[in-house]
Design a protein around this motif. Sequence first.
Motif, mmCIF file in Angstrom:
data_model
loop_
_atom_site.group_PDB
_atom_site.id
_atom_site.type_symbol
_atom_site.label_atom_id
_atom_site.label_comp_id
_atom_site.label_asym_id
_atom_site.label_seq_id
_atom_site.Cartn_x
_atom_site.Cartn_y
_atom_site.Cartn_z
ATOM 1 N N TYR A 1 20.147 -26.141 -18.841
ATOM 2 C CA TYR A 1 20.563 -24.792 -18.497
ATOM 3 C C TYR A 1 21.071 -24.129 -19.775
ATOM 4 O O TYR A 1 22.158 -24.439 -20.252
ATOM 5 N N ARG B 1 22.696 -21.476 -22.408
ATOM 6 C CA ARG B 1 23.883 -20.621 -22.313
ATOM 7 C C ARG B 1 23.494 -19.176 -22.039
ATOM 8 O O ARG B 1 24.273 -18.410 -21.495
ATOM 9 N N GLY C 1 23.709 -25.459 -24.231
ATOM 10 C CA GLY C 1 23.955 -25.466 -22.797
ATOM 11 C C GLY C 1 24.096 -26.887 -22.312
ATOM 12 O O GLY C 1 24.216 -27.821 -23.106
#
Length: 197
Positions: A32, A34, A5
């Motif tokens: 963040y 995935r 991510g």
Amino acid sequence: IPDSGHKYYLQFTTEDYKTGENAGSCLATVLYPRTKSPPVVHIKCTRTKDQKQTQEEDNRLYQKIRHQAKPITGNNIPDSYGNIEPALEPVWALAVAGSSYIMWEKSTENLGYFMAQVKSVKQWIRKDDFIEFDYTVLLHEIPTQDIIPCHMRLTWLPGRPLKVKYFCASENEGLEDGSGMESGSAAEISHERGANF
């Protein structure tokens, strides 16, 4: 980060919710994933506000709530004109702190949240020293502009982090639990995922 991510490095300042004064500066990394899991946050903050002063403010807030003649209840905080009754300001302050956990859990790279209103609140009387509230809060989702209702149960004692359990109507998931793991004020929340109501 390939296959993991996007990771962000942030430097920011914080401010006292009531006075707007500078409360400290922070360095953070936010990953963040995935997957749909919440962001992974590592944060280190330096406080400019005196810890003793924070504890005194927490104790004043706690005593004000604890010594009400009857359990606190309320609706539509703030009202349609943006006003908050002075007697409900402590309840609003706790709702802001507690809902910040929900917003953190639900936020993604593309979606953010702000607490728009406490639709309803009810205080539970406990036999121990903790204070406990059931809230229905309305979160404003950005950029969709949707209003997301969430039920939140909040438990707090000064010197300990808030404990927050919640369920948002737009979710098909079970109840989430944000329980404190380290000491802190109502302005500080540490969390772990865990048991349901």
